[in-house]
Design an enzyme around this catalytic site. Structure first.
Site, PDB file in Angstrom:
ATOM      1  N   ILE A  13       7.574   7.952  -1.841  1.00 60.74           N
ATOM      2  CA  ILE A  13       8.217   7.204  -2.933  1.00 60.74           C
ATOM      3  C   ILE A  13       8.117   7.997  -4.239  1.00 60.74           C
ATOM      4  O   ILE A  13       9.104   8.122  -4.978  1.00 60.74           O
ATOM      5  CB  ILE A  13       7.591   5.794  -3.065  1.00 60.74           C
ATOM      6  CG1 ILE A  13       7.840   4.997  -1.776  1.00 60.74           C
ATOM      7  CG2 ILE A  13       8.173   5.058  -4.277  1.00 60.74           C
ATOM      8  CD1 ILE A  13       7.145   3.649  -1.707  1.00 60.74           C
ATOM      9  N   ASP A  31      -1.437  14.781  -7.435  1.00 66.35           N
ATOM     10  CA  ASP A  31      -1.409  14.424  -6.016  1.00 66.35           C
ATOM     11  C   ASP A  31      -2.477  15.255  -5.300  1.00 66.35           C
ATOM     12  O   ASP A  31      -2.623  16.446  -5.586  1.00 66.35           O
ATOM     13  CB  ASP A  31      -0.018  14.734  -5.436  1.00 66.35           C
ATOM     14  CG  ASP A  31       0.247  13.997  -4.132  1.00 66.35           C
ATOM     15  OD1 ASP A  31       1.203  13.205  -4.089  1.00 66.35           O
ATOM     16  OD2 ASP A  31      -0.505  14.226  -3.145  1.00 66.35           O
ATOM     17  N   ILE A  54      -7.222  11.389  -7.739  1.00 63.97           N
ATOM     18  CA  ILE A  54      -7.319  10.400  -8.823  1.00 63.97           C
ATOM     19  C   ILE A  54      -8.722   9.808  -8.950  1.00 63.97           C
ATOM     20  O   ILE A  54      -9.022   9.144  -9.935  1.00 63.97           O
ATOM     21  CB  ILE A  54      -6.283   9.262  -8.670  1.00 63.97           C
ATOM     22  CG1 ILE A  54      -6.333   8.664  -7.265  1.00 63.97           C
ATOM     23  CG2 ILE A  54      -4.883   9.727  -9.026  1.00 63.97           C
ATOM     24  CD1 ILE A  54      -5.716   7.300  -7.181  1.00 63.97           C
ATOM     25  N   ALA A  76      -0.378   6.643  -6.238  1.00 62.45           N
ATOM     26  CA  ALA A  76      -1.326   7.314  -5.331  1.00 62.45           C
ATOM     27  C   ALA A  76      -2.241   6.293  -4.673  1.00 62.45           C
ATOM     28  O   ALA A  76      -2.740   5.387  -5.332  1.00 62.45           O
ATOM     29  CB  ALA A  76      -2.165   8.323  -6.113  1.00 62.45           C
ATOM     30  N   SER A 121       1.528  -4.034  -2.740  1.00 60.38           N
ATOM     31  CA  SER A 121       2.143  -4.089  -1.413  1.00 60.38           C
ATOM     32  C   SER A 121       2.288  -5.535  -0.941  1.00 60.38           C
ATOM     33  O   SER A 121       1.475  -6.402  -1.303  1.00 60.38           O
ATOM     34  CB  SER A 121       1.231  -3.341  -0.440  1.00 60.38           C
ATOM     35  OG  SER A 121       1.529  -3.671   0.889  1.00 60.38           O
ATOM     36  N   TYR A 145      -7.372  -2.426   2.564  1.00 62.33           N
ATOM     37  CA  TYR A 145      -6.161  -1.959   1.871  1.00 62.33           C
ATOM     38  C   TYR A 145      -5.560  -3.086   1.036  1.00 62.33           C
ATOM     39  O   TYR A 145      -5.281  -2.933  -0.161  1.00 62.33           O
ATOM     40  CB  TYR A 145      -5.149  -1.472   2.921  1.00 62.33           C
ATOM     41  CG  TYR A 145      -3.815  -1.073   2.357  1.00 62.33           C
ATOM     42  CD1 TYR A 145      -3.607   0.199   1.834  1.00 62.33           C
ATOM     43  CD2 TYR A 145      -2.743  -1.972   2.353  1.00 62.33           C
ATOM     44  CE1 TYR A 145      -2.376   0.565   1.320  1.00 62.33           C
ATOM     45  CE2 TYR A 145      -1.511  -1.614   1.831  1.00 62.33           C
ATOM     46  CZ  TYR A 145      -1.331  -0.346   1.316  1.00 62.33           C
ATOM     47  OH  TYR A 145      -0.113   0.013   0.797  1.00 62.33           O
ATOM     48  N   ILE A 190      10.786   2.750  10.735  1.00 63.36           N
ATOM     49  CA  ILE A 190      12.110   3.392  10.671  1.00 63.36           C
ATOM     50  C   ILE A 190      11.984   4.916  10.722  1.00 63.36           C
ATOM     51  O   ILE A 190      12.824   5.592  11.319  1.00 63.36           O
ATOM     52  CB  ILE A 190      12.915   2.908   9.441  1.00 63.36           C
ATOM     53  CG1 ILE A 190      13.249   1.416   9.626  1.00 63.36           C
ATOM     54  CG2 ILE A 190      14.194   3.732   9.241  1.00 63.36           C
ATOM     55  CD1 ILE A 190      14.132   0.810   8.555  1.00 63.36           C
ATOM     56  N   ARG A 215      11.162  -7.968   9.375  1.00 64.92           N
ATOM     57  CA  ARG A 215      10.676  -7.361   8.137  1.00 64.92           C
ATOM     58  C   ARG A 215      11.826  -7.324   7.129  1.00 64.92           C
ATOM     59  O   ARG A 215      12.995  -7.412   7.499  1.00 64.92           O
ATOM     60  CB  ARG A 215      10.215  -5.910   8.386  1.00 64.92           C
ATOM     61  CG  ARG A 215       8.994  -5.762   9.284  1.00 64.92           C
ATOM     62  CD  ARG A 215       7.724  -6.269   8.642  1.00 64.92           C
ATOM     63  NE  ARG A 215       6.539  -5.998   9.451  1.00 64.92           N
ATOM     64  CZ  ARG A 215       6.073  -6.811  10.392  1.00 64.92           C
ATOM     65  NH1 ARG A 215       6.697  -7.947  10.677  1.00 64.92           N
ATOM     66  NH2 ARG A 215       4.972  -6.492  11.040  1.00 64.92           N
ATOM     67  N   GLY A 276      -3.190  -8.172  14.775  1.00 64.75           N
ATOM     68  CA  GLY A 276      -2.960  -8.582  13.380  1.00 64.75           C
ATOM     69  C   GLY A 276      -1.531  -8.404  12.919  1.00 64.75           C
ATOM     70  O   GLY A 276      -1.241  -8.556  11.736  1.00 64.75           O
TER      71      GLY A 276
END
Ligand code: UD2
Length: 310
Positions: A13, A31, A54, A76, A121, A145, A190, A215, A276
């Site tokens: 992205i 990065d 980072i 990041a 997210s 996460y 995908i 989705r 999950g």
């Protein structure tokens, strides 16, 4: 010309964002090239790349003393949910603590940051069943996460309320498009499918479950439109936005559409669902629409564009 920091700018992205804004901004990328790739960003006189992590506060101090940022896109992260389950402590350092460090640097910058945009997210919703998932839906983060993403986005919004830092957060649904890396089993479905369809011998693809899971697949170009819109809109300060299309597509529908677009067939095997796995997901995007966003690509159009560029 604005100066823009993109953390994770060599990733899928981030690299699209860097290319989009490079003509009118000076872009600084940081990065650690763990999942990002140098070749994702073409050499450009307006893009400077720093290889660094980072979590390295000295690195951040260096950046904030060298530049005065107008915009910060914080993308990041350890992007793999599975990896966060394996290594929760390391994920916390990168996906949560580094966010707070960046916020502190942004808050202490003399020249006010015009916008700090944080990439969260749809994982924050977990397996909570309400559909569509709006910004007001309950959250139920189930993995390190998701917990780190939720905690980070709440910090980002709190920095707006507490200190007047201009911040926004976004929740990505299932983003897909050129340069998404298909190499991990947990890569976006995908990207894995695209690889299967492009294999000269008949590609193989494993469907986990019966393929009826849904989705909200959103094409990278729409995602970049939304990010830039949110970063520049007055009304989005201190707000969180879903980034999706508002359209729900099942995995089986996706495979059918891709077969149609590519004219190729793949060998599909069905296995047990992943532990999950979420049965259904679709974003409510009314809040984003109110800023003037309308997705330009439905799944068929996005897949077609992806395939042409693959
Ligand atoms: C997405 C995010 C993840 C997290 C999660 C939160 C991506 C790549 N992942 O996971 O980071 O935010 O949402 O809900 O955006 N599948 C197959 N075969 C394959 C690969 C996947 O059947 O080879 C299935 C998978 O079991 C799932 C669906 O395809 O049902 C989508 O999988 P995914 O990994 O692309 O995305 P998701 O929504 O599980």
């Amino acid at each position: 010309m604005s100066t823009v920091l993109i953390t994770g700018g060599l990733g899928f992205i981030g690299s699209h964002l860097a290319h989009r804004i490079a003509a009118e901004s000076k872009v600084v990328i940081v990065d650690n090239i763990s999942t990002g790739r140098r070749e994702n960003v073409q050499p450009h006189s307006d893009i400077t790349v720093y290889e660094g992590d980072i979590t390295d506060n000295e690195m951040l101090t260096y950046l904030f003393t060298t530049y005065e940022f107008d915009y910060i896109y914080h993308l990041a992260a350890i992007a793999s949910v599975a990896e966060s389950v394996e290594r929760p402590h390391e994920t916390l350092e990168t996906n949560f603590k580094a966010t707070v460090s960046l916020l502190e640097h942004a808050r202490n910058q003399k020249h006010p940051v015009k916008r700090f945009v944080f990439a969260s997210s749809a994982a924050v919703f977990g397996d909570e069943k309400t559909l569509p998932k709006t910004e007001f839906s309950p959250v139920k983060p189930l993995t390190p996460y998701a917990i780190d993403k939720l905690a980070s986005e709440q910090y980002v919004l709190a920095y707006n309320a507490l200190y007047g830092l201009n911040t926004s957060a976004v929740r990505f649904f299932n983003v897909y498009g050129m340069r998404q890396n298909p190499e991990s089993p947990y890569s976006g479905v995908i990207s894995i499918l695209t690889k299967a369809f492009s294999t000269e011998e008949q590609g193989r693809f494993t469907v986990y479950g019966n393929g009826n899971q849904t989705r909200d697949f959103v094409f990278i170009k729409d995602v970049i439109d939304a990010l830039v819109l949110i970063a520049h809109h007055e009304k989005s300060k201190g707000e969180v936005y879903n980034i999706g299309t508002g359209q729900e597509t099942s995995l089986n529908e996706l495979i059918g559409q891709y077969q149609d677009i590519t004219g190729n067939t793949i060998e599909t095997m069905y296995e047990e669902p992943r532990q999950g796995d979420i049965h259904a997901s679709v974003a409510g995007i009314e809040k984003l629409r109110k800023l003037g966003f309308e997705p330009r690509y439905n799944v068929y159009e996005g897949l077609t564009a992806y395939w042409k560029n693959y």
